[in-house]
Design a protein around this motif. Structure first.
Motif, mmCIF file in Angstrom:
data_model
loop_
_atom_site.group_PDB
_atom_site.id
_atom_site.type_symbol
_atom_site.label_atom_id
_atom_site.label_comp_id
_atom_site.label_asym_id
_atom_site.label_seq_id
_atom_site.Cartn_x
_atom_site.Cartn_y
_atom_site.Cartn_z
ATOM 1 N N ASN A 105 2.502 1.680 -3.329
ATOM 2 C CA ASN A 105 1.495 2.113 -4.290
ATOM 3 C C ASN A 105 1.254 3.620 -4.193
ATOM 4 N N LEU A 106 1.404 4.166 -2.988
ATOM 5 C CA LEU A 106 1.223 5.603 -2.764
ATOM 6 C C LEU A 106 2.505 6.407 -3.004
ATOM 7 N N ALA A 129 0.835 -1.197 0.000
ATOM 8 C CA ALA A 129 0.000 0.000 0.000
ATOM 9 C C ALA A 129 0.875 1.254 0.000
ATOM 10 N N TRP A 157 -6.794 4.228 6.479
ATOM 11 C CA TRP A 157 -7.457 4.404 5.191
ATOM 12 C C TRP A 157 -7.848 3.043 4.607
ATOM 13 N N LEU A 210 -7.350 3.608 -2.380
ATOM 14 C CA LEU A 210 -6.421 4.202 -1.424
ATOM 15 C C LEU A 210 -5.739 5.416 -2.047
ATOM 16 N N VAL A 211 -5.310 5.290 -3.287
ATOM 17 C CA VAL A 211 -4.676 6.423 -3.968
ATOM 18 C C VAL A 211 -5.664 7.581 -4.075
ATOM 19 N N GLU A 212 -6.917 7.281 -4.463
ATOM 20 C CA GLU A 212 -7.927 8.338 -4.561
ATOM 21 C C GLU A 212 -8.143 9.039 -3.222
ATOM 22 N N SER A 249 4.195 6.791 7.983
ATOM 23 C CA SER A 249 2.796 6.972 7.557
ATOM 24 C C SER A 249 1.984 5.681 7.638
ATOM 25 N N ILE A 257 -2.013 5.091 6.745
ATOM 26 C CA ILE A 257 -2.350 4.243 5.596
ATOM 27 C C ILE A 257 -3.238 3.082 6.047
ATOM 28 N N VAL A 283 5.067 6.250 -0.929
ATOM 29 C CA VAL A 283 5.482 6.682 0.403
ATOM 30 C C VAL A 283 6.668 5.828 0.848
ATOM 31 N N TYR A 311 -6.148 8.993 -0.448
ATOM 32 C CA TYR A 311 -4.935 9.540 0.141
ATOM 33 C C TYR A 311 -4.470 10.785 -0.603
ATOM 34 N N ASP A 312 -4.732 10.819 -1.909
ATOM 35 C CA ASP A 312 -4.317 11.941 -2.750
ATOM 36 C C ASP A 312 -5.529 12.400 -3.567
#
Length: 185
Positions: A22-23, A19, A37, A154-156, A30, A34, A25, A158-159
């Motif tokens: 993927n971000l 995860a 989320w 998660l990407v959507e 974090s 994460i 990070v 988180y960002d």
């Protein structure tokens, strides 16, 4: 019958390192955020598809044994079936006297062939069924497209610049990944 989750999953549905990667990070500072989320996304996802992802324990109660008991899905194993006999005394039904009938979106519990449900005392909670549900205890046990969905959501989340609440071709594609798992009434 209403089932309640009495022991939630102890393992995240996606690996925390996967995860974070993927971000984009680095490091572990974090990881807590994460993980929150991921848990939120999975909770929403499980409600949407009406399935359990990681191993968790559910308990349901009934007034009596029906023809078939619809269980949370997918079922890993029946832990215990307790009931009040006609005299109101607690009894335990051997789990080898029942059978699971998995379907695409549901799992039914019925007596084993040649068996029948025992008679029960008239009570709101005459029958208690405890089951373990989910795809397993390892993120690799989850269907691949569900894992990809979680990582993309998660990407959507988180960002927000990556997608957020606006509907795009990407978000439509993500939602379509769940079609094989959604149960329509």
């Amino acid at each position: 019958m209403t089932f309640l989750c009495v022991q939630p999953p102890t393992v995240l549905a996606v690996d925390i390192r996967q995860a974070a990667d993927n971000l984009g990070v680095d490091g572990t500072e974090s990881d807590g955020q994460i993980a929150k989320w991921v848990r939120g996304i999975v909770s929403s996802l499980e409600k949407h598809i009406q399935q359990c992802l990681m191993r968790q324990t559910w308990v349901g109660t009934l007034r009596a044994f029906p023809d078939a008991i619809e269980l949370p899905h997918p079922v890993l194993r029946v832990v215990e079936i307790e009931y009040l006999d006609v005299d109101g005394l607690p009894q335990t039904l051997p789990v080898n006297s029942v059978r699971l009938l998995p379907r695409q979106y549901t799992t039914l519990l019925k007596p084993a062939r040649g068996q029948s449900w025992p008679a029960t005392f008239c009570d709101e909670e005459a029958v208690t069924v405890t089951v373990e549900c989910g795809y397993g205890n390892d993120p690799d046990d989850i269907p691949h497209d569900i894992s990809l969905y979680i990582l993309a959501k998660l990407v959507e989340q988180y960002d927000p610049a990556a997608g957020g609440e606006r509907v795009t071709v990407q978000t439509s594609y993500l939602e379509s990944m769940l079609n094989p798992y959604v149960r329509y009434a």
